[in-house]
Design a protein around this motif. Structure first.
Motif, PDB file in Angstrom:
ATOM      1  N   MET A 189       0.802  -1.215   0.000  1.00 43.62           N
ATOM      2  CA  MET A 189       0.000   0.000   0.000  1.00 43.62           C
ATOM      3  C   MET A 189       0.841   1.274   0.000  1.00 43.62           C
ATOM      4  O   MET A 189       0.303   2.378  -0.135  1.00 43.62           O
ATOM      5  CB  MET A 189      -0.938   0.001   1.215  1.00 43.62           C
ATOM      6  CG  MET A 189      -0.209   0.046   2.553  1.00 43.62           C
ATOM      7  SD  MET A 189      -1.337   0.005   3.980  1.00 43.62           S
ATOM      8  CE  MET A 189      -1.712   1.749   4.129  1.00 43.62           C
ATOM      9  N   PHE A 193      -0.908   5.094  -0.480  1.00 44.45           N
ATOM     10  CA  PHE A 193      -1.466   5.538   0.793  1.00 44.45           C
ATOM     11  C   PHE A 193      -0.387   6.239   1.610  1.00 44.45           C
ATOM     12  O   PHE A 193       0.748   5.761   1.668  1.00 44.45           O
ATOM     13  CB  PHE A 193      -2.007   4.345   1.591  1.00 44.45           C
ATOM     14  CG  PHE A 193      -3.210   3.684   0.965  1.00 44.45           C
ATOM     15  CD1 PHE A 193      -4.493   4.043   1.357  1.00 44.45           C
ATOM     16  CD2 PHE A 193      -3.051   2.707  -0.009  1.00 44.45           C
ATOM     17  CE1 PHE A 193      -5.601   3.427   0.781  1.00 44.45           C
ATOM     18  CE2 PHE A 193      -4.148   2.086  -0.586  1.00 44.45           C
ATOM     19  CZ  PHE A 193      -5.433   2.453  -0.194  1.00 44.45           C
ATOM     20  N   TRP A 293     -14.932   3.068   3.619  1.00 41.23           N
ATOM     21  CA  TRP A 293     -13.480   3.050   3.440  1.00 41.23           C
ATOM     22  C   TRP A 293     -12.947   1.622   3.543  1.00 41.23           C
ATOM     23  O   TRP A 293     -12.109   1.200   2.730  1.00 41.23           O
ATOM     24  CB  TRP A 293     -12.802   3.938   4.479  1.00 41.23           C
ATOM     25  CG  TRP A 293     -11.308   3.815   4.499  1.00 41.23           C
ATOM     26  CD1 TRP A 293     -10.555   2.951   5.246  1.00 41.23           C
ATOM     27  CD2 TRP A 293     -10.370   4.544   3.691  1.00 41.23           C
ATOM     28  NE1 TRP A 293      -9.214   3.104   4.981  1.00 41.23           N
ATOM     29  CE2 TRP A 293      -9.073   4.072   4.023  1.00 41.23           C
ATOM     30  CE3 TRP A 293     -10.497   5.547   2.740  1.00 41.23           C
ATOM     31  CZ2 TRP A 293      -7.930   4.583   3.426  1.00 41.23           C
ATOM     32  CZ3 TRP A 293      -9.348   6.061   2.142  1.00 41.23           C
ATOM     33  CH2 TRP A 293      -8.083   5.575   2.482  1.00 41.23           C
ATOM     34  N   THR A 297     -11.079  -0.321   0.502  1.00 42.90           N
ATOM     35  CA  THR A 297      -9.709  -0.839   0.562  1.00 42.90           C
ATOM     36  C   THR A 297      -9.680  -2.357   0.424  1.00 42.90           C
ATOM     37  O   THR A 297      -8.708  -2.911  -0.092  1.00 42.90           O
ATOM     38  CB  THR A 297      -9.026  -0.421   1.880  1.00 42.90           C
ATOM     39  OG1 THR A 297      -9.813  -0.857   3.006  1.00 42.90           O
ATOM     40  CG2 THR A 297      -8.856   1.082   1.952  1.00 42.90           C
ATOM     41  N   HIS A 416      -6.325   9.640  -1.240  1.00 41.05           N
ATOM     42  CA  HIS A 416      -6.400   8.926   0.037  1.00 41.05           C
ATOM     43  C   HIS A 416      -5.988   9.827   1.199  1.00 41.05           C
ATOM     44  O   HIS A 416      -6.598   9.771   2.281  1.00 41.05           O
ATOM     45  CB  HIS A 416      -5.518   7.682  -0.014  1.00 41.05           C
ATOM     46  CG  HIS A 416      -6.009   6.662  -0.978  1.00 41.05           C
ATOM     47  ND1 HIS A 416      -5.180   5.724  -1.573  1.00 41.05           N
ATOM     48  CD2 HIS A 416      -7.257   6.412  -1.467  1.00 41.05           C
ATOM     49  CE1 HIS A 416      -5.892   4.957  -2.381  1.00 41.05           C
ATOM     50  NE2 HIS A 416      -7.154   5.360  -2.337  1.00 41.05           N
TER      51      HIS A 416
END
Length: 442
Positions: A189, A193, A293, A297, A416
């Protein structure tokens, strides 16, 4: 307990008490969740989990062995003399009221039920769309996903000459240890992110354990436990092994509960809230943002899972069918949750009959028993699925607005960061906040 029974009695008097079979099931759960036999054997989870926490304190030198024994004895006394009688009293009271339930269907069958349901949906999803607008949105998304899934199947068949075999992404998934899965998710990620290290030098801890066997029948497949306000870095995830399989299911579940899902979002937004926003916002609940959220994800994690399979096989070319299988699984899950949302609206707002919903579920491939279980869940837990899926659709819509507004300056990392730094909110206010952002690089 007396307060709860008084509340249920008032519901009964108003004609709003639960259906008879639901009351009997609730009473049965009250009697089964804590028994004299379990307390006598010392194996009940309220005993074992309490003792394990005390043992941890003893090991750290924060508790003496004498104190440990005293606390365990006190816990045993409270369970036997207070908690057990309370559960039994609650069961008795529910059984006494069980014949007063007047309706079995959804909220649409109750006085002002449709209006209450509309409020409940808005409160739980954070969406400002009307019920008709939500239903149309879900229908369009269902058709879109169904079309995409058919194309995925066609591509797979053209590539392999056969029908999909899910074994490679389930039984053969390379990662099975929960800690290793969370580490893998954190690594994958990073590009899209923002890092928690940008906000704190502290290390985020996560205690991952299986749900106690005595709680499996009453627990979700997995859940993240929000940490105390003074121990933000001490996080907990529990996995219900009776309903969460290994393989890609465990991988995507831990993405939902851990990284980049609940755990990551909670810690990140809390750290930002402590420094940049009003702490009072922590007192409000925004289920659509939080669960939207997490599901958003989770969907991304299917792409990560495809990367895991690709690396395990050594080359992207040879793993292409497995990547398609990951896409197919994500699309199947999407269709299922979307269908549950449509049926939720049909039952509680539009007044659909039980037989209609059962036919829809069975036509989707569920057995008669599975369909009845889903129907009972939808009937007794209105708007729960919408919190996840409508939140997810609103999150996607917000991303599309960001792409249009930021144009060449858009990136997933910037989007994000915007969502996380905004913190839990309804989507109308998130959209207003987005409009206020300047078109600059993230």
């Amino acid at each position: 307990v007396q307060g709860l029974l008084s509340y249920e009695s008032e519901k009964s008097a108003a004609g709003l008490f639960m259906e008879k079979e639901d009351a009997k099931k609730s009473a049965q759960q009250c009697r089964e969740i804590l028994t004299k036999e379990a307390l006598s054997s010392g194996t009940h989870f309220l005993q074992t989990t309490f003792s394990s926490r005390l043992a941890s304190l003893l090991q750290k030198g924060l508790l003496t062995a004498k104190r440990q024994s005293q606390y365990e004895a006190q816990n045993q006394s409270l369970l036997s003399k207070s908690v057990l009688p309370a559960w039994q009293s609650l069961a008795d009271g529910l059984e006494q009221l069980s014949d007063t339930g007047r309706t079995r269907g959804g909220l649409s069958q109750k006085p002002d039920g449709r209006q209450y349901y509309a409020w409940l949906v808005k409160e739980s999803t954070g969406s400002s769309l009307s019920m008709d607008q939500l239903y149309l949105l879900l229908q369009k998304q269902f058709q879109k996903t169904y079309k995409e899934m058919k194309q995925t199947l066609t591509t797979y068949q053209e590539l392999t000459g056969g029908t999909p075999d899910l074994a490679p992404v389930n039984d053969g998934f390379p990662l099975s240890d929960p800690t290793a899965i969370l580490e893998d998710l954190q690594n994958r990620m990073q590009q899209d992110f923002p890092a928690l290290a940008d906000l704190t030098a502290q290390t985020v801890q996560c205690d991952i354990q299986d749900v106690d066997a005595g709680l499996e029948a009453y627990s979700s497949p997995a859940f993240y436990m929000i940490p105390p306000i003074d121990a933000l870095m001490q996080n907990t995830i529990r996995i219900n092994r009776s309903s969460t399989a290994d393989g890609i299911e465990l991988y995507t579940t831990l993405a939902h509960e851990g990284y980049p899902g609940h755990l990551y979002q909670t810690v990140y937004s809390s750290l930002v809230c402590d420094t940049q926003t009003l702490p009072i916002r922590k007192l409000f609940s925004y289920g659509g943002y939080v669960e939207g959220w997490a599901y958003y994800t989770e969907r991304i994690s299917y792409e990560y899972a495809a990367q895991v399979l690709a690396e395990a096989e050594g080359s992207l070319g040879s793993s292409y069918p497995a990547a398609l299988l990951c896409t197919l699984l994500a699309q199947q899950r999407d269709l299922q949750i979307n269908l549950f949302c449509l049926l939720d609206l049909s039952l509680h707002y539009y007044g659909a009959e039980e037989s209609e919903l059962l036919r829809s579920l069975e036509s989707f491939g569920l057995s008669e028993e599975q369909s009845e279980r889903v129907y009972d869940y939808l009937r007794t837990a209105p708007a729960v699925y919408l919190k996840y899926y409508v939140g997810y659709l609103e999150m996607n819509a917000l991303k599309k607005r960001a792409e249009l507004q930021w144009s060449d300056n858009f990136s997933l990392l910037r989007f994000h960061r915007f969502v996380l730094e905004a913190g839990p909110s309804d989507f109308e206010n998130l959209t207003k906040r987005l409009k206020q952002t300047a078109a600059k690089t993230g």
